[in-house]
Design an enzyme around this catalytic site. Structure first.
Site, PDB file in Angstrom:
ATOM      1  N   ASP A 118     -13.487  -2.459   1.078  1.00  0.00           N
ATOM      2  CA  ASP A 118     -13.032  -3.864   0.231  1.00  0.00           C
ATOM      3  C   ASP A 118     -14.300  -4.759  -0.746  1.00  0.00           C
ATOM      4  O   ASP A 118     -13.792  -5.660  -1.333  1.00  0.00           O
ATOM      5  CB  ASP A 118     -12.943  -5.008   1.769  1.00  0.00           C
ATOM      6  CG  ASP A 118     -11.285  -4.381   2.230  1.00  0.00           C
ATOM      7  OD1 ASP A 118     -10.462  -4.543   2.345  1.00  0.00           O
ATOM      8  OD2 ASP A 118     -11.911  -4.811   3.545  1.00  0.00           O
TER       9      ASP A 118
ATOM     10  N   LYS B 141      -9.979  -3.935  12.118  1.00  0.00           N
ATOM     11  CA  LYS B 141     -11.117  -3.389  11.253  1.00  0.00           C
ATOM     12  C   LYS B 141     -12.188  -3.204  12.561  1.00  0.00           C
ATOM     13  O   LYS B 141     -12.860  -2.654  11.346  1.00  0.00           O
ATOM     14  CB  LYS B 141     -11.225  -4.481  10.156  1.00  0.00           C
ATOM     15  CG  LYS B 141      -9.681  -4.393   8.861  1.00  0.00           C
ATOM     16  CD  LYS B 141     -10.162  -4.782   7.682  1.00  0.00           C
ATOM     17  CE  LYS B 141      -9.152  -5.160   6.752  1.00  0.00           C
ATOM     18  NZ  LYS B 141      -9.712  -5.589   5.222  1.00  0.00           N
TER      19      LYS B 141
ATOM     20  N   SER C 266       1.194  -0.821  -0.102  1.00  0.00           N
ATOM     21  CA  SER C 266       0.000  -0.105  -0.026  1.00  0.00           C
ATOM     22  C   SER C 266       0.732   1.383   0.216  1.00  0.00           C
ATOM     23  O   SER C 266       0.160   2.419  -0.998  1.00  0.00           O
ATOM     24  CB  SER C 266      -1.010   0.344   1.219  1.00  0.00           C
ATOM     25  OG  SER C 266      -2.186  -0.829   1.516  1.00  0.00           O
TER      26      SER C 266
END
Length: 289
Positions: free
Chosen positions: A109, A73, A24
């Protein structure tokens, strides 16, 4: 352009543990450079018991937004001021938009996954999906697929202590989207075989087959697959999991999680900058085999 950090550079980041392997930072920083944006993206190894302290520091420093990977998350949820509809349904967040007075939780996602399906040349709207797994990524995929118009989803997981909670997730998502969603026991081979036989696409959203356990498959037998079935695996390390090898042997069209990673990142990028990531350039530089 010559890229330099300035006194006006805006901070974005990835939080999770581990993060040192993540692509990322390269992806986002290259996109910032290409578009001439005065942003930087860093990766911070953060464990759940450190999250509250880290958030206080990042907010005080004026961070513009950040991504979350495992195991954060769900841990992030109590610290957010607002959730997008998809994040609320999924119960997990991978992208946070940091405004001066609030943190907004989003999940990209599912967006990334559905775009990866399209990028692979497939059309699954109005069709049935068999989805293996019920974790954060699986929930995000289920929600976005339902929102986008997949007609029905069979979600398979182990029948363990989180079963009732996942049943409620399926009921709520079905109620709010109009998609038919069933929760089924992944240990029931006959139900799994029946579901796969009725589906346009089989999606593995478990970690079965991920390095270093690359010799495992989430299905008990490759005979469950047929040549007209699309098979996808959100794992990208290794690029070809045992499931994808089984699918190729059966003549199935198949793809891995690389494009999902690319497109979820592009969606996060847009959340923070309001601009489109140059995905073709990023894909060529970082995602080509």
């Amino acid at each position: 352009m010559n890229y330099e950090i300035t006194g006006k550079t805006k901070l974005t980041a990835l939080l999770g543990s581990p993060v040192s392997h993540s692509i990322s930072p390269q992806m986002h920083n290259e996109a910032f450079r290409r578009l001439g944006l005065d942003y930087v993206y860093l990766a911070f190894d953060v464990k759940p018991n450190q999250l509250e302290t880290v958030l206080l520091g990042l907010r005080a420093a004026g961070i513009r937004g950040f991504n979350l990977t495992m195991p954060l998350k769900v841990h992030i949820l109590p610290f957010l001021d607002e959730l997008t509809p998809a994040a609320r349904l999924a119960g997990a967040v991978n992208t946070v938009i940091a405004e001066p007075d609030r943190l907004i939780g989003h999940t990209t996602d599912g967006i990334g996954y559905m775009q990866s399906v399209s990028a692979a040349g497939h059309h699954i709207i109005g069709k049935k999906m068999t989805l293996l797994g019920a974790g954060g990524a699986a929930a995000a995929i289920c929600v976005q697929a339902a929102l986008d118009g997949v007609s029905s989803i069979d979600m398979f997981k182990r029948k363990n202590s989180s079963w009732a909670e996942t049943e409620e997730f399926c009921r709520r998502t079905a109620s709010e989207t109009g998609c038919q969603i069933r929760l089924l026991d992944i240990g029931n081979v006959s139900q799994l075989a029946e579901s796969i036989s009725e589906s346009a696409i089989l999606t593995n959203a478990t970690n079965v087959g991920m390095a270093p356990e690359i010799f495992r498959s989430p299905i008990p037998d490759s005979s469950l697959l047929r040549s007209s079935l699309i098979v996808s695996d959100i794992i990208y390390n290794p690029r070809e999991t045992l499931l994808l090898r089984q699918a190729k042997e059966q003549g199935c069209p198949c793809f891995n999680g690389m494009d999902m990673l690319l497109y979820q990142g592009a969606a996060s990028f847009h959340c923070w900058t309001g601009q489109e990531m140059p995905v073709d350039i990023i894909k060529e530089k970082f995602f080509s085999d």
